[in-house]
Write a protein that holds these residues in place. Structure first.
Motif, PDB file in Angstrom:
ATOM      1  N   TYR A  61       0.840  -1.207   0.000  1.00 16.01           N
ATOM      2  CA  TYR A  61       0.000   0.000   0.000  1.00 16.01           C
ATOM      3  C   TYR A  61       0.874   1.256   0.000  1.00 16.01           C
ATOM      4  CZ  TYR A  61      -3.280   3.501   1.824  1.00 16.01           C
ATOM      5  OH  TYR A  61      -4.028   4.631   2.019  1.00 16.01           O
ATOM      6  N   ALA A  62       1.884   1.287   0.870  1.00 16.96           N
ATOM      7  CA  ALA A  62       2.748   2.464   0.946  1.00 16.96           C
ATOM      8  C   ALA A  62       3.541   2.649  -0.342  1.00 16.96           C
ATOM      9  CB  ALA A  62       3.692   2.331   2.142  1.00 16.96           C
ATOM     10  N   ALA A  63       4.045   1.560  -0.916  1.00 16.00           N
ATOM     11  CA  ALA A  63       4.798   1.674  -2.161  1.00 16.00           C
ATOM     12  C   ALA A  63       3.922   2.199  -3.291  1.00 16.00           C
ATOM     13  CB  ALA A  63       5.394   0.314  -2.532  1.00 16.00           C
ATOM     14  N   ALA A  64       2.680   1.764  -3.347  1.00 14.69           N
ATOM     15  CA  ALA A  64       1.780   2.246  -4.390  1.00 14.69           C
ATOM     16  C   ALA A  64       1.425   3.708  -4.195  1.00 14.69           C
ATOM     17  CB  ALA A  64       0.508   1.389  -4.418  1.00 14.69           C
ATOM     18  N   LEU A  65       1.168   4.091  -2.948  1.00 14.56           N
ATOM     19  CA  LEU A  65       0.765   5.471  -2.692  1.00 14.56           C
ATOM     20  C   LEU A  65       1.926   6.445  -2.864  1.00 14.56           C
ATOM     21  CD1 LEU A  65      -1.876   6.813  -1.984  1.00 14.56           C
ATOM     22  CD2 LEU A  65      -1.298   6.636   0.433  1.00 14.56           C
ATOM     23  N   LEU A  66       3.145   5.998  -2.573  1.00 16.32           N
ATOM     24  CA  LEU A  66       4.326   6.847  -2.710  1.00 16.32           C
ATOM     25  C   LEU A  66       5.040   6.639  -4.039  1.00 16.32           C
ATOM     26  CD1 LEU A  66       5.830   6.476   0.872  1.00 16.32           C
ATOM     27  CD2 LEU A  66       4.460   8.359  -0.006  1.00 16.32           C
ATOM     28  N   SER A  67       4.464   5.845  -4.934  1.00 11.76           N
ATOM     29  CA  SER A  67       5.118   5.576  -6.211  1.00 11.76           C
ATOM     30  C   SER A  67       5.395   6.827  -7.039  1.00 11.76           C
ATOM     31  CB  SER A  67       4.284   4.583  -7.025  1.00 11.76           C
ATOM     32  OG  SER A  67       2.990   5.092  -7.292  1.00 11.76           O
ATOM     33  N   PRO A  68       4.546   7.868  -7.024  1.00  7.49           N
ATOM     34  CA  PRO A  68       4.939   9.066  -7.769  1.00  7.49           C
ATOM     35  C   PRO A  68       6.247   9.669  -7.296  1.00  7.49           C
ATOM     36  CG  PRO A  68       2.601   9.144  -7.230  1.00  7.49           C
ATOM     37  CD  PRO A  68       3.177   7.978  -6.481  1.00  7.49           C
ATOM     38  N   ILE A  69       6.603   9.454  -6.020  1.00 15.13           N
ATOM     39  CA  ILE A  69       7.849  10.020  -5.497  1.00 15.13           C
ATOM     40  C   ILE A  69       9.038   9.205  -5.967  1.00 15.13           C
ATOM     41  CG2 ILE A  69       9.138  10.560  -3.403  1.00 15.13           C
ATOM     42  CD1 ILE A  69       6.475  11.018  -1.997  1.00 15.13           C
ATOM     43  N   TRP A  70       9.036   7.887  -5.644  1.00 10.94           N
ATOM     44  CA  TRP A  70      10.240   7.124  -5.952  1.00 10.94           C
ATOM     45  C   TRP A  70      10.363   6.783  -7.421  1.00 10.94           C
ATOM     46  CZ3 TRP A  70       9.265   2.165  -7.692  1.00 10.94           C
ATOM     47  CH2 TRP A  70       8.055   1.580  -7.327  1.00 10.94           C
ATOM     48  N   LEU A  71       9.287   6.912  -8.196  1.00  7.52           N
ATOM     49  CA  LEU A  71       9.383   6.793  -9.648  1.00  7.52           C
ATOM     50  C   LEU A  71       9.692   8.128 -10.308  1.00  7.52           C
ATOM     51  CD1 LEU A  71       6.438   4.355 -10.482  1.00  7.52           C
ATOM     52  CD2 LEU A  71       8.885   3.847 -10.405  1.00  7.52           C
ATOM     53  N   GLN A  72       9.746   9.201  -9.500  1.00  8.48           N
ATOM     54  CA  GLN A  72      10.108  10.548  -9.950  1.00  8.48           C
ATOM     55  C   GLN A  72       9.147  11.093 -11.000  1.00  8.48           C
ATOM     56  OE1 GLN A  72      14.561   9.766 -10.596  1.00  8.48           O
ATOM     57  NE2 GLN A  72      14.545  11.727  -9.537  1.00  8.48           N
ATOM     58  N   ARG A  73       7.878  10.687 -10.884  1.00  9.09           N
ATOM     59  CA  ARG A  73       6.856  11.349 -11.692  1.00  9.09           C
ATOM     60  C   ARG A  73       6.491  12.706 -11.104  1.00  9.09           C
ATOM     61  NH1 ARG A  73       4.441   5.988 -12.040  1.00  9.09           N
ATOM     62  NH2 ARG A  73       2.941   6.577 -10.417  1.00  9.09           N
ATOM     63  N   VAL A  74       6.819  12.914  -9.846  1.00 11.61           N
ATOM     64  CA  VAL A  74       6.668  14.203  -9.187  1.00 11.61           C
ATOM     65  C   VAL A  74       7.975  14.482  -8.456  1.00 11.61           C
ATOM     66  CG1 VAL A  74       4.173  13.969  -8.898  1.00 11.61           C
ATOM     67  CG2 VAL A  74       5.701  13.163  -7.104  1.00 11.61           C
ATOM     68  N   GLU A  75       8.082  15.684  -7.926  1.00 11.57           N
ATOM     69  CA  GLU A  75       9.246  16.025  -7.126  1.00 11.57           C
ATOM     70  C   GLU A  75       8.794  16.848  -5.925  1.00 11.57           C
ATOM     71  OE1 GLU A  75      11.682  18.181  -9.841  1.00 11.57           O
ATOM     72  OE2 GLU A  75      10.839  20.124  -9.310  1.00 11.57           O
ATOM     73  N   PRO A  76       9.572  16.838  -4.858  1.00 10.95           N
ATOM     74  CA  PRO A  76       9.174  17.593  -3.664  1.00 10.95           C
ATOM     75  C   PRO A  76       9.144  19.085  -3.937  1.00 10.95           C
ATOM     76  CG  PRO A  76      11.417  16.789  -3.466  1.00 10.95           C
ATOM     77  CD  PRO A  76      10.849  16.148  -4.678  1.00 10.95           C
ATOM     78  N   LYS A  77       8.569  19.794  -3.019  1.00 15.64           N
ATOM     79  CA  LYS A  77       8.427  21.232  -3.220  1.00 15.64           C
ATOM     80  C   LYS A  77       8.857  21.982  -1.962  1.00 15.64           C
ATOM     81  CE  LYS A  77       4.247  22.755  -3.651  1.00 15.64           C
ATOM     82  NZ  LYS A  77       2.840  22.916  -4.031  1.00 15.64           N
ATOM     83  N   TRP A  78       8.973  23.279  -2.099  1.00 14.19           N
ATOM     84  CA  TRP A  78       9.311  24.186  -1.020  1.00 14.19           C
ATOM     85  C   TRP A  78      10.632  23.796  -0.357  1.00 14.19           C
ATOM     86  CZ3 TRP A  78       3.615  23.699   0.948  1.00 14.19           C
ATOM     87  CH2 TRP A  78       2.777  24.395   0.069  1.00 14.19           C
ATOM     88  N   ASP A  79      10.662  23.627   0.930  1.00 11.40           N
ATOM     89  CA  ASP A  79      11.935  23.399   1.612  1.00 11.40           C
ATOM     90  C   ASP A  79      12.608  22.103   1.189  1.00 11.40           C
ATOM     91  OD1 ASP A  79      11.697  25.738   2.924  1.00 11.40           O
ATOM     92  OD2 ASP A  79      11.293  24.911   4.903  1.00 11.40           O
ATOM     93  N   ALA A  80      11.828  21.117   0.783  1.00 11.09           N
ATOM     94  CA  ALA A  80      12.444  19.857   0.371  1.00 11.09           C
ATOM     95  C   ALA A  80      13.338  20.048  -0.839  1.00 11.09           C
ATOM     96  CB  ALA A  80      11.365  18.816   0.077  1.00 11.09           C
ATOM     97  N   VAL A  81      12.931  20.882  -1.781  1.00  9.66           N
ATOM     98  CA  VAL A  81      13.741  21.106  -2.972  1.00  9.66           C
ATOM     99  C   VAL A  81      14.698  22.276  -2.788  1.00  9.66           C
ATOM    100  CG1 VAL A  81      12.091  22.644  -4.111  1.00  9.66           C
ATOM    101  CG2 VAL A  81      13.640  21.273  -5.491  1.00  9.66           C
ATOM    102  N   ASN A  82      14.363  23.233  -1.939  1.00  5.06           N
ATOM    103  CA  ASN A  82      15.219  24.402  -1.740  1.00  5.06           C
ATOM    104  C   ASN A  82      16.341  24.173  -0.743  1.00  5.06           C
ATOM    105  OD1 ASN A  82      13.893  26.189  -3.517  1.00  5.06           O
ATOM    106  ND2 ASN A  82      12.327  26.614  -1.987  1.00  5.06           N
TER     107      ASN A  82
END
Length: 794
Positions: free
Chosen positions: A63-84
């Motif tokens: 469940y966690a891998a599926a829900l967080l798949s956009p992150i570890w597959l890099q279809r999205v990227e973090p924002k705000w302080d995570a990227v800055n």
């Protein structure tokens, strides 16, 4: 009569003695499933329980891998302080490890930064040390680092729910409710908060089991979990968890069945476990603490306690934000009406979490469950900041709380027991028929309250011009989950059938999973964004040798805005004067004025000369410094902390000419202020075929300048043996500014080669060039300087 002391029962078990090992036999003759009582071909009861817990763990991980798949597959990227802030720190750590050196000093940020003294740096995090050099890219490594910590938090919540008496399905619900709660979703940008929160349930669960199983090995493991939460974690939450753990263990021991001498022994055991956890935590955290207290204390003004007003009233979790317990999207839409940051307003743990937790309290009885209710209520009051008064009291009584500036961060300490109690409550509901009937009545009341709250929230949203579609998205999911949960519990309570009870248990667990998945995607504005900043940054890092190494100061600042990453210098390895960091330089300008240096070859490494001019004295005009106004020079002025001192920068630019760095080093290395050392009308150095070797290249440039030098020019523009020696000293040493000792020197860092071509890493930054960069950025307005906020997670 036996004199052996009676062993107290853990407060996580049911009042009739049932724990997580299953119900008693209807005839009262021990457990329903004894070894040897199973039919032929069936697994033993212990093996079945192990299989169920293994299935629950595997189900959660999927469940966690599926829900967080956009992150570890890099279809999205973090924002705000995570990227800055946090991604560049991870990339800098990765580059240093690939260079074969420890990332102790950052020469590219704030004219030099003690990177190892930042408690939030992932310098000693085992997972970061494993993923950083092994990942194909810094972005991929950071995505895995982020998502693995996130998923690890749920496994710890499952352990804590097990300690409170939950079964496998209840543990699964607790894991989902905690890992995808409003703390993780709202504060996803604060990577260090995620790191600390991912280890927090492990610390509490292992310590709770150590108390009631009398296991010092589990106590040591709890201390190890607390120590790992400090490596790359947030110091305010790390230090507060010891105080919270002490309250948890003492309250749990006091609520147990022990009386008299047994009670005192249980309290003493709780105190010993807290001491063990503290000792192990300090031992693991000691390198970071030592670096912070010795190096950062002289570098930054953030090493001391916060003022009372800041610590008690900044970014609290308000009572109005408690609407997020049912409707988190509504709080996101009304974020402009709150004084706190939007990341601090989400306290969601599932629309049914409070109902199931109340069922667990009912099953246990208030006499045995008061401790967890009191703990959660106290932590809720602390998260409100100074408004409730508890935070103000803790500021005086608990010194570590003086270093925590974001009060809403304390909400993790009431979200955790809420999620664990919800999982244990779900198990208790479907073990006892009478509890299902009580929960059905409570669910009807909970649904009525949710409808009334939805009407009030809808009116508030309509007053702020929110569209009907957004209102529906904010209110319908919570109401639907509560209504379906009520129906499932009522259906299971309709008949005392084990099959129907298991079916109802499965339905409620599926509702929880769907509810939290909707929560993550509806609150995605605080979690991730479409790829752009990190991808552009990594593409730029490949093209650095051809593009970014000759950027002027204004172009470097524009590059940061274009790339969407304020700490791009740690990735591109370009020196900047003012980075997006939590450690601000203490007395930076005063140190510049008092440092020794000399115009015309005296300043910097290898040069002599006198000190810079005192404030109020005139400075010789120089092209490119920004100080010349016609034929008249402006006086030197001493700026406030963090404000560029233009005249000192101009003077040290003259010193950089004396080093031979005005035209060559700064221009070659892409330093700010490139070309400042050449007077108007002077011809550029010969550029025909310089050798590859670094020293031979610099010798080539120096000889070219010496041949083209003309008599009658200002001192500091003629090349000679002294300038040659100063340049060699600058190549062999790396300079950094130090508040009390002027300029400190360190060995030169070797150049790095990566991504198939020569990267710009490892080239030392002359102190004069860095200070010249500060002067070049001085034309920014005060509003622009003040508008650059610090990272929220600091």
């Amino acid at each position: 009569m036996s004199t052996e002391p009676r062993r107290e029962r853990p407060p996580g078990t049911d009042p009739d003695g049932r724990g997580s090992r299953g119900p008693r036999s209807p005839r009262g003759g021990g457990r329903a499933h004894r070894r040897g009582d199973e039919p032929r071909g069936a697994l033993p009861a212990f093996s079945r329980r192990s299989a169920l817990w293994t299935a629950a763990i595997a189900g959660y991980l999927v469940y966690a891998a599926a829900l967080l798949s956009p992150i570890w597959l890099q279809r999205v990227e973090p924002k705000w302080d995570a990227v800055n802030y946090f991604y560049p720190a991870f990339a800098f750590t990765r580059d240093a490890l690939l260079d074969g050196r420890a990332p102790l000093w950052d020469p590219f940020t704030n004219c030099g930064l003690p990177f190892h003294a930042d408690p939030q740096a992932p310098l000693l995090d085992p997972l970061a040390l494993l993923l950083a050099p092994a990942a194909p890219s810094a972005s991929q490594g950071f995505a895995l680092y982020w998502s693995i910590h996130w998923a690890w938090a749920g496994l710890g919540a499952l352990l804590l729910a097990f300690a409170l008496g939950a079964g496998p399905v209840g543990g699964l619900v607790a894991a989902i409710a905690y890992a995808f709660s409003g703390f993780f979703v709202g504060n996803a940008q604060h990577t260090t908060w995620i790191v600390t929160a991912s280890w927090l349930p492990w610390t509490f669960g292992l310590a709770h089991l150590a108390l009631f199983r009398r296991s010092w090995g589990l106590a040591l493991l709890a201390g190890a979990a607390a120590g790992l939460s400090a490596l790359g974690g947030y110091p305010g939450l790390v230090s507060f968890q010891v105080f919270a753990l002490a309250l948890w263990l003492f309250a749990a021991a006091a609520a147990s069945d022990a009386r008299g001498a047994d009670l005192w022994r249980s309290l003493a055991r709780a105190a010993a476990i807290v001491a063990v956890v503290t000792v192990v935590l300090v031992a693991i955290w000691a390198p970071v603490l030592h670096a912070f207290l010795t190096h950062a204390a002289q570098y930054t003004d953030r090493a001391g306690p916060l003022p009372r007003e800041v610590a008690n009233y900044q970014n609290p979790f308000t009572l109005r934000a408690a609407v997020s317990l049912l409707f988190p999207r509504a709080v996101l839409e009304l974020r402009d009406t709150f004084d706190s940051d939007v990341s601090m307003l989400d306290g969601y743990a599932g629309a049914l979490a409070l109902l199931l937790a109340a069922a667990w309290v009912r099953a246990r009885g208030l006499r045995r469950a008061w401790w967890i209710v009191a703990f959660a209520a106290l932590m809720f009051a602390v998260s409100l900041g100074g408004a409730a008064g508890v935070r103000t009291l803790l500021y005086d009584l608990v010194p570590p709380t003086r270093y925590m500036r974001h009060n809403a961060g304390f909400r993790i300490f009431w979200i955790l027991p809420l999620a664990a109690a919800a999982g244990a409550g779900l198990t208790a509901i479907f073990r006892r028929a009478e509890l299902r009937r009580w929960t059905t009545r409570a669910a009807v009341a909970w649904l009525a309250g949710a409808i009334a709250l939805a009407v009030w929230v809808a009116s508030a949203l309509s007053r702020h011009d929110v569209t009907q579609e957004v209102v529906a998205l904010a209110l319908v999911p919570g109401l639907a989950v509560v209504a379906l949960g009520c129906a499932a519990i009522a259906w299971a309570a309709g008949a005392p059938s084990a099959t129907r009870a298991r079916a109802g248990l499965t339905i409620v667990a599926l509702l929880f999973a769907g509810d939290l998945a909707i929560h993550v995607h509806s609150q995605a504005k605080t979690v991730w964004t479409v790829p752009g900043a990190i991808a552009e940054l990594e593409r730029t890092s490949i093209a650095i040798p051809a593009t970014a190494r000759r950027l002027l100061p204004a172009e470097q600042e524009a590059l940061g805005i274009q790339l969407g990453c304020l700490n791009y210098q740690q990735v591109l390895r370009l020196p900047v004067v003012e980075g997006y960091v939590t450690m601000t330089a203490q007395g930076f300008n005063d140190g510049l004025v008092q440092s020794r240096g000399g115009a015309g070859g005296g300043g910097g490494p290898g040069g002599g000369g006198g000190p810079p001019p005192r404030p109020g004295r005139a400075v010789r005009p120089d092209d490119g410094t920004g100080l010349q106004r016609g034929d008249r020079a402006e006086p030197v002025r001493r700026g406030a902390r963090g404000e560029p001192v233009l005249a000192v920068a101009a003077h040290l630019r003259g010193a950089s000419r004396g080093m031979g760095g005005g035209d060559t080093l700064e221009r070659r290395r892409g330093l700010p202020g490139a070309g400042a050392g050449r007077r108007a009308g002077a011809r550029a150095p010969r550029r025909s075929g310089p050798p590859r070797d670094l020293r031979r290249r610099e010798d080539h440039v120096l000889r070219s300048r010496a041949r083209r030098a003309r008599p009658g020019r200002a001192s500091g523009t003629r090349s000679g043996p002294r300038e040659h020696r100063a340049l060699r000293a600058g190549l062999e040493r790396r300079d950094r500014w130090r508040p009390r000792g002027g300029v400190a020197r360190e060995p030169l860092v070797p150049r790095r080669r990566g991504l198939g071509r020569a990267a710009p890493g490892g080239v030392p930054v002359p102190a004069a060039g860095l200070v010249a960069a500060r002067g070049a950025l001085g034309d920014r307005s005060g509003a622009q300087r003040r508008g650059r906020r610090r990272p929220h997670g600091a």
